[in-house]
Design a protein around this motif. Structure first.
Motif, mmCIF file in Angstrom:
data_model
loop_
_atom_site.group_PDB
_atom_site.id
_atom_site.type_symbol
_atom_site.label_atom_id
_atom_site.label_comp_id
_atom_site.label_asym_id
_atom_site.label_seq_id
_atom_site.Cartn_x
_atom_site.Cartn_y
_atom_site.Cartn_z
ATOM 1 N N GLN A 172 0.877 -1.183 0.000
ATOM 2 C CA GLN A 172 0.000 0.000 0.000
ATOM 3 C C GLN A 172 0.911 1.229 0.000
ATOM 4 O O GLN A 172 2.101 1.134 0.308
ATOM 5 N N SER A 174 0.324 3.627 1.982
ATOM 6 C CA SER A 174 0.177 4.222 3.327
ATOM 7 C C SER A 174 1.496 4.452 4.078
ATOM 8 O O SER A 174 1.567 5.391 4.880
ATOM 9 N N GLN A 177 2.584 7.920 4.543
ATOM 10 C CA GLN A 177 2.077 8.773 5.638
ATOM 11 C C GLN A 177 3.156 8.920 6.712
ATOM 12 O O GLN A 177 3.441 10.021 7.178
ATOM 13 N N ARG A 198 0.705 -6.943 -4.433
ATOM 14 C CA ARG A 198 0.063 -7.953 -3.584
ATOM 15 C C ARG A 198 -0.015 -9.262 -4.330
ATOM 16 O O ARG A 198 -0.133 -9.268 -5.559
ATOM 17 N N GLN A 212 -1.727 3.160 -6.377
ATOM 18 C CA GLN A 212 -2.584 3.868 -5.421
ATOM 19 C C GLN A 212 -2.153 5.329 -5.374
ATOM 20 O O GLN A 212 -1.024 5.671 -5.729
ATOM 21 N N PHE A 252 -9.822 0.121 9.348
ATOM 22 C CA PHE A 252 -8.387 0.038 9.052
ATOM 23 C C PHE A 252 -7.650 0.295 10.360
ATOM 24 O O PHE A 252 -8.090 1.148 11.148
ATOM 25 N N PHE A 254 -5.049 1.854 10.954
ATOM 26 C CA PHE A 254 -4.348 3.141 11.061
ATOM 27 C C PHE A 254 -5.272 4.341 10.950
ATOM 28 O O PHE A 254 -4.817 5.484 10.913
ATOM 29 N N THR A 255 -6.583 4.096 10.860
ATOM 30 C CA THR A 255 -7.540 5.212 10.890
ATOM 31 C C THR A 255 -8.662 4.888 11.872
ATOM 32 O O THR A 255 -9.025 3.721 12.065
ATOM 33 N N GLY A 292 -9.996 3.491 0.378
ATOM 34 C CA GLY A 292 -10.201 3.398 1.815
ATOM 35 C C GLY A 292 -9.701 4.702 2.424
ATOM 36 O O GLY A 292 -8.829 5.370 1.874
ATOM 37 N N GLY A 294 -10.067 7.546 6.194
ATOM 38 C CA GLY A 294 -10.535 7.750 7.556
ATOM 39 C C GLY A 294 -9.714 8.818 8.254
ATOM 40 O O GLY A 294 -8.905 9.510 7.629
ATOM 41 N N ALA A 315 -6.768 10.595 6.052
ATOM 42 C CA ALA A 315 -5.909 9.931 5.067
ATOM 43 C C ALA A 315 -6.794 9.089 4.175
ATOM 44 O O ALA A 315 -7.918 8.729 4.542
ATOM 45 N N PHE A 316 -6.291 8.829 2.997
ATOM 46 C CA PHE A 316 -7.040 7.934 2.090
ATOM 47 C C PHE A 316 -6.053 7.273 1.134
ATOM 48 O O PHE A 316 -4.934 7.758 0.946
ATOM 49 N N GLY A 317 -6.487 6.128 0.601
ATOM 50 C CA GLY A 317 -5.688 5.436 -0.417
ATOM 51 C C GLY A 317 -6.612 5.034 -1.549
ATOM 52 O O GLY A 317 -7.517 4.228 -1.369
HETATM 53 N N1 DAH Z 1 -3.911 1.351 2.477
HETATM 54 C C1 DAH Z 1 -5.298 0.903 2.382
HETATM 55 C C2 DAH Z 1 -5.359 -0.238 1.391
HETATM 56 O O1 DAH Z 1 -4.478 -0.401 0.608
HETATM 57 C C3 DAH Z 1 -6.171 2.004 1.923
HETATM 58 C C4 DAH Z 1 -6.262 3.068 2.940
HETATM 59 C C5 DAH Z 1 -7.209 2.998 3.923
HETATM 60 C C6 DAH Z 1 -5.416 4.130 2.924
HETATM 61 C C7 DAH Z 1 -7.332 3.956 4.877
HETATM 62 C C8 DAH Z 1 -5.525 5.132 3.868
HETATM 63 C C9 DAH Z 1 -6.492 5.030 4.842
HETATM 64 O O2 DAH Z 1 -4.746 6.187 3.887
HETATM 65 O O3 DAH Z 1 -6.612 5.990 5.757
HETATM 66 O O4 DAH Z 1 -6.332 -0.960 1.408
#
Ligand code: DAH
Length: 347
Positions: A172, A174, A177, A198, A212, A252, A254-255, A292, A294, A315-317
């Motif tokens: 990911q 992430s 971050q 993956r 992403q 998740f 981390f959120t 995703g 949060g 944050a989001f991905g």
């Molecule tokens: N990293 C997550 C994934 O690959 C997606 C994600 C979810 C990113 C929540 C974020 C987050 O920054 O806050 O499924």
């Protein structure tokens, strides 16, 4: 001797005129003026002449020699000019012949959509940052609150480089971050696009390598409303004002709280069916998961030395291929990776 000289002169001048090329001309020169040449032989006989005759004959012989030398030079220049002329004619290029056009390539459609998304974020004041695809488990998992034994750490899901599972291909974006937060103080507003990996079997909506866009905003007073607002701007700019998305609660590590955002399936328009069959693009769901996101977990902020009592963040991905599928109206992810020109040239 005088007659002999006269004859050599006439014969040689005629031979010089007849020489068709430089080697032939050189042969004439050697035959007459070379070490064993006809004129050279006569010059050698000068010693046998009387004292009165010698200067007269010498003068005549020298004049013949000078005349022949000059004739050789002139002919040589002529032949060289002719050779050059012939070569230029042979090598000439007709610049008026129409060329064979090789088709020009263009940017890959997925990268075009990615660039559009970047522009939209830049327009909202985000900075675009980049980071490594080979990551440590600490950044990819641990510091994002993903504990040992979490299923996403499983060897059947993640490509590891080392036996102790400490180095991997990031699963990911992430970890960006963490990389940003440990080096920057709020306000933070970044997007980090890039490849992730993956161990997925490829199907219409999965690929073992995909892209992403990570987003992260940290400042005082940031709320879930800000996340919603940012994502709505993105989706409406990309898909038009009428685009339909939905926010779903999710988890998740981390959120907190976390959500997933789906876009309505553009293939079946949310019905889950195409021509009485289950929609192949959304598998009958009517929705396609896009991202995703949060509110950044307070522990993750604290892990990076940012005080969660003062700051909050979202944050989001986003899955770039899925985002591009919606933008380009293609119902299968695989052609994005196939590099088939028949597909690519449609965009
Ligand atoms: N990293 C997550 C994934 O690959 C997606 C994600 C979810 C990113 C929540 C974020 C987050 O920054 O806050 O499924």
């Amino acid at each position: 001797m005088k007659q002999q000289l006269e004859q050599i002169k006439l014969q040689t001048l005629s031979d010089i005129r007849d020489a068709a090329d430089i080697p032939a001309l050189e042969a004439v020169r050697v035959r007459v003026l070379g070490k064993k040449g006809a004129l050279t032989a006569i010059l050698k006989q000068m010693g046998t002449l009387s004292a009165e005759e010698r200067p007269i004959m010498g003068q005549i012989a020298n004049a013949v020699r000078a005349e022949l030398d000059e004739a050789l030079e002139v002919r040589k220049a002529q032949l060289q000019a002719a050779a050059l002329e012939a070569r230029l004619a042979a090598e000439s290029i007709d610049v008026t012949i129409p060329c064979r056009r090789s088709p020009l390539g263009h940017q890959h459609p997925m990268n075009r959509v990615l660039d559009e998304a970047k522009e939209i974020f830049i327009g909202m004041g985000y900075q675009v940052v980049d980071g490594p695809e080979v990551e440590t488990a600490a950044y990819n998992f641990t510091r994002l609150n993903i504990e040992e034994g979490h299923p996403s750490r499983d060897r059947s899901d993640t490509f590891y480089f080392t036996d102790d599972d400490s180095i991997l291909l990031r699963t990911q974006t992430s970890p960006m971050q963490i990389r940003v937060m440990e080096n920057t103080r709020p306000p933070i507003r970044i997007v980090a696009p890039g490849r992730v990996y993956r161990k997925d079997e490829g199907d219409a909506t999965h690929s073992p390598m995909f892209h992403q866009i990570e987003g992260l905003v940290v400042d005082e007073g940031i709320t879930m409303g800000d996340l919603k607002g940012a994502l709505e701007v993105l989706v409406k700019r990309l898909y038009g004002e009428n685009a339909v998305i939905r926010f779903r609660p999710h988890h998740f590590p981390f959120t907190e709280p976390s959500c997933e955002v789906d876009m309505q399936c553009f293939k079946c328009r949310g019905t889950g069916e195409v021509g009485g069959q289950v929609c192949p693009t959304c598998h009958g769901e009517g929705w396609i998961e896009l991202l995703g996101g949060g509110m950044v977990h307070p522990d993750v902020l604290a892990n990076c030395g940012i005080d969660p009592e003062i700051y909050s963040g979202f944050a989001f991905g986003i899955g770039v291929e899925r985002m591009a599928m919606g933008r380009l109206r293609i119902n299968d992810m695989r052609p994005i990776f196939d590099n088939d020109i028949r597909f690519l040239s449609q965009f």
